[in-house]
Design a protein around this motif. Structure first.
Motif, PDB file in Angstrom:
ATOM      1  N   LYS A 117      -7.937  15.574 -13.061  1.00 18.56           N
ATOM      2  CA  LYS A 117      -8.918  15.975 -12.049  1.00 18.56           C
ATOM      3  C   LYS A 117      -8.232  16.566 -10.822  1.00 18.56           C
ATOM      4  CE  LYS A 117     -12.772  12.897 -13.159  1.00 18.56           C
ATOM      5  NZ  LYS A 117     -13.669  11.831 -12.625  1.00 18.56           N
ATOM      6  N   ASN A 118      -7.111  15.958 -10.430  1.00 14.78           N
ATOM      7  CA  ASN A 118      -6.384  16.425  -9.251  1.00 14.78           C
ATOM      8  C   ASN A 118      -5.237  17.360  -9.600  1.00 14.78           C
ATOM      9  OD1 ASN A 118      -8.033  14.609  -7.791  1.00 14.78           O
ATOM     10  ND2 ASN A 118      -6.564  12.934  -8.146  1.00 14.78           N
ATOM     11  N   ASN A 119      -4.887  17.410 -10.884  1.00 18.94           N
ATOM     12  CA  ASN A 119      -3.771  18.238 -11.354  1.00 18.94           C
ATOM     13  C   ASN A 119      -2.498  17.927 -10.567  1.00 18.94           C
ATOM     14  OD1 ASN A 119      -2.488  20.167 -12.965  1.00 18.94           O
ATOM     15  ND2 ASN A 119      -2.882  21.819 -11.481  1.00 18.94           N
ATOM     16  N   SER A 120      -2.197  16.644 -10.441  1.00 18.52           N
ATOM     17  CA  SER A 120      -1.005  16.254  -9.680  1.00 18.52           C
ATOM     18  C   SER A 120      -0.497  14.901 -10.172  1.00 18.52           C
ATOM     19  CB  SER A 120      -1.313  16.173  -8.181  1.00 18.52           C
ATOM     20  OG  SER A 120      -2.304  15.183  -7.940  1.00 18.52           O
ATOM     21  N   TRP A 121       0.819  14.653  -9.906  1.00 20.84           N
ATOM     22  CA  TRP A 121       1.441  13.375 -10.202  1.00 20.84           C
ATOM     23  C   TRP A 121       1.393  12.483  -8.969  1.00 20.84           C
ATOM     24  CZ3 TRP A 121       2.991  12.159 -15.055  1.00 20.84           C
ATOM     25  CH2 TRP A 121       3.226  13.203 -15.963  1.00 20.84           C
ATOM     26  N   THR A 122       1.126  11.214  -9.175  1.00 19.50           N
ATOM     27  CA  THR A 122       1.143  10.247  -8.076  1.00 19.50           C
ATOM     28  C   THR A 122       1.852   8.985  -8.534  1.00 19.50           C
ATOM     29  OG1 THR A 122      -1.019   9.337  -8.716  1.00 19.50           O
ATOM     30  CG2 THR A 122      -1.016  11.106  -7.061  1.00 19.50           C
ATOM     31  N   ARG A 123       2.362   8.228  -7.543  1.00 23.86           N
ATOM     32  CA  ARG A 123       2.953   6.924  -7.841  1.00 23.86           C
ATOM     33  C   ARG A 123       2.156   5.889  -7.069  1.00 23.86           C
ATOM     34  NH1 ARG A 123       9.317   5.036  -7.601  1.00 23.86           N
ATOM     35  NH2 ARG A 123       8.954   2.954  -8.492  1.00 23.86           N
ATOM     36  N   PRO A 124       1.191   5.245  -7.751  1.00 21.64           N
ATOM     37  CA  PRO A 124       0.283   4.330  -7.040  1.00 21.64           C
ATOM     38  C   PRO A 124       0.976   3.143  -6.402  1.00 21.64           C
ATOM     39  CG  PRO A 124      -0.554   4.899  -9.221  1.00 21.64           C
ATOM     40  CD  PRO A 124       0.861   5.358  -9.170  1.00 21.64           C
ATOM     41  N   GLY A 125       2.114   2.715  -6.900  1.00 16.96           N
ATOM     42  CA  GLY A 125       2.781   1.528  -6.367  1.00 16.96           C
ATOM     43  C   GLY A 125       4.139   1.357  -7.013  1.00 16.96           C
ATOM     44  N   SER A 126       4.657   0.173  -6.956  1.00  9.54           N
ATOM     45  CA  SER A 126       5.956  -0.124  -7.552  1.00  9.54           C
ATOM     46  C   SER A 126       5.789  -1.202  -8.620  1.00  9.54           C
ATOM     47  CB  SER A 126       6.947  -0.582  -6.479  1.00  9.54           C
ATOM     48  OG  SER A 126       6.447  -1.741  -5.816  1.00  9.54           O
ATOM     49  N   MET A 127       6.806  -1.315  -9.457  1.00  5.87           N
ATOM     50  CA  MET A 127       6.778  -2.311 -10.519  1.00  5.87           C
ATOM     51  C   MET A 127       6.844  -3.718  -9.917  1.00  5.87           C
ATOM     52  SD  MET A 127       6.684  -2.211 -13.931  1.00  5.87           S
ATOM     53  CE  MET A 127       7.421  -0.643 -14.365  1.00  5.87           C
ATOM     54  N   PRO A 128       5.974  -4.636 -10.338  1.00  2.00           N
ATOM     55  CA  PRO A 128       6.005  -6.007  -9.792  1.00  2.00           C
ATOM     56  C   PRO A 128       7.352  -6.674 -10.014  1.00  2.00           C
ATOM     57  CG  PRO A 128       3.989  -5.622 -11.062  1.00  2.00           C
ATOM     58  CD  PRO A 128       4.885  -4.446 -11.306  1.00  2.00           C
ATOM     59  N   SER A 129       7.679  -7.592  -9.119  1.00  2.00           N
ATOM     60  CA  SER A 129       8.990  -8.255  -9.164  1.00  2.00           C
ATOM     61  C   SER A 129       9.112  -9.219 -10.338  1.00  2.00           C
ATOM     62  CB  SER A 129       9.228  -9.009  -7.850  1.00  2.00           C
ATOM     63  OG  SER A 129       8.185  -9.963  -7.634  1.00  2.00           O
TER      64      SER A 129
END
Length: 468
Positions: A283-295
């Motif tokens: 829909k946005n035609n883009s890459w995103t990083r919503p967060g980080s991998m949990p510890s």
């Protein structure tokens, strides 16, 4: 006179059979002199037949005249015809003339249907019928007229196809060793290979199918840098934008739909061994990083790159080891989870699969010199694998004493397994619902004779209206 009576008896018997099939005895209002009642000959009780009635007008005509007005052909009651007095019997027409008459009637009926029915045929019903045609048949029908060819861009036709695709027929898109830049599609319903071309895919790079969703296939180049999405049926193509995170190591890829069909868009997730990941939204035609991998998730991730990810209700599942189990990502909420699930013993070449929301496991079970393909299902309550099926023993005998390797080329309801060793190369399919094993015919190019060796592939649900 005796011959006439015998003929009359035969006639009465045939008319009685006609009355029994198509009607009842004449009403009582008809005068009694219209009937002849024949007394049956004395016979044994087992052979006695009921009285038979026959309709005649005995006034003004003789028995011979009445009998002459009836024609019986070959003694068959179904061919009995009544003629008017004095009218000669009809002559038999030649077969050619009869066929011409039938053709004329058929032509007239077709013209009437075109004028009165097809002209007012509801458009939505027409699209519903076309959407349920086999894929290969639809592509032949596209050349009939512009209207049929334009159905692929129709919004209403897309909705009809989305409803049909819920039945989830499965095809396979594979890459062969001999033609690494040319795909080969297998249709299990027709047991036929197709050889499509996707001109937009780069020819200087080796791109491999790594995931699929909603009739679309995600490709990744062998250098793990560029992503492509394509509908192999319609050649709808998109090159995804460059990733913001540069990862040169191998990555695992999963793909899922935003809704029930590709109309709502799709998401693609890649994850590396060090815990880096990104999500692409069409829909946005883009890459995103919503967060980080949990510890609480142990790094580095020992991902099983031989196993493709599976999607269940918007959640992607990856197979990992150390510890053995699954790694999941909820694409709607952006939440990572891990599940420690010990693997079955003596299994190799493990691959995840999915069927109706159930998570399955496929692998080679090897003991001593015997090798067999086993199917396991994950129990939700205990989070343990339970064996549910095995390949027939008579098939497994072919693997005895051989070093066999297995590659799963598709894991969506219907599996395609490539089983190979130095002495053999076999392709089989397994239906997770019906538990049916079938052999796959060899993949041969249209103008070739040499059998192609399948290198890798993925399963997809063919959809005519899915847009990259």
């Amino acid at each position: 006179m005796m011959e006439g009576v015998a003929m009359l008896r035969q006639l009465i018997g045939q008319l009685q059979e006609v009355l029994e099939l198509y009607g009842s005895p004449p009403p009582h209002t008809v005068p009694s002199n219209y009937f002849i009642q024949l007394q049956a000959q004395p016979q044994p009780a087992s052979q006695q037949r009921p009285l038979r009635w026959c309709l005649f007008n005995l006034e003004g005509s003789s028995l011979e005249d009445s009998c002459c007005n009836i024609i019986m052909t070959a003694g068959k009651s179904k061919n009995l015809k009544m003629l008017e007095p004095g009218k000669p019997p009809p002559t038999k027409k030649a077969r050619k003339e009869r066929n011409q008459g039938k053709a004329t009637v058929t032509t007239n009926l077709t013209e009437n249907m075109e004028q009165h029915i097809w002209k007012e045929f509801p458009e939505d019903l027409f699209e519903a019928v076309i959407a349920r045609l086999p894929i290969a048949t639809f592509f032949r029908f596209r050349s009939v007229c512009r209207k049929w060819n334009s159905l692929l861009t129709s919004q209403s036709f897309s909705q009809q196809c989305a409803e049909v695709n819920q039945q989830k027929q499965t095809w396979f898109y594979t890459i062969t060793h001999e033609n690494i830049n040319t795909g080969a599609m297998y249709d299990p319903s027709l047991k036929k290979w197709h050889h499509p071309t996707v001109p937009a895919l780069p020819t200087k790079l080796i791109v491999l199918p790594v995931a699929s969703a909603g009739g679309l296939i995600c490709f990744l180049d062998i250098g793990h840098r560029s992503f492509y999405v394509c509908n192999p049926l319609t050649r709808s193509f998109r090159e995804l934008p460059a990733r913001s995170v540069k990862v040169w190591s191998r990555v695992a890829v999963g793909m899922t739909l935003n809704g029930k069909s590709s109309i709502s868009g799709y998401k693609i997730l890649w994850v590396g061994c060090e815990g880096e990941y990104e999500v692409y939204d069409s829909k946005n035609n883009s890459w995103t990083r919503p967060g980080s991998m949990p510890s609480n998730i142990k790094l580095p991730l020992a991902l099983n790159f031989r196993s493709q990810a599976v999607s269940v209700d918007g959640t992607l599942y990856f197979m990992r080891s150390d510890p053995d189990g699954l790694l999941s990502y909820d694409t709607e909420n952006g939440i990572w989870k891990q599940f420690a699930i010990p693997g079955p013993p003596h299994l190799s070449d493990l691959t995840l699969a999915e069927c109706g929301g159930r998570i399955m496991l496929v692998g080679l079970l090897t003991k001593n010199a015997a090798t067999c393909v086993c199917i396991w299902e994950l129990q939700k309550m205990t989070l343990l694998w339970k064996e549910v099926d095995r390949m027939p023993n008579i098939w497994c005998l072919e693997f005895y004493g051989k070093h066999v390797r297995m590659t799963c080329l598709g894991n969506k309801g219907l599996l395609m397994l490539s089983l190979r060793s130095k002495q053999m190369n076999r392709l089989v399919t397994y239906d997770l619902s019906s538990r049916e094993w079938l052999r796959v015919p060899g993949c041969v190019l249209p103008r070739g004779r040499k059998r192609q060796w399948i290198a890798c592939g993925t399963a997809f649900h063919p959809c005519l209206t899915a847009l990259a």
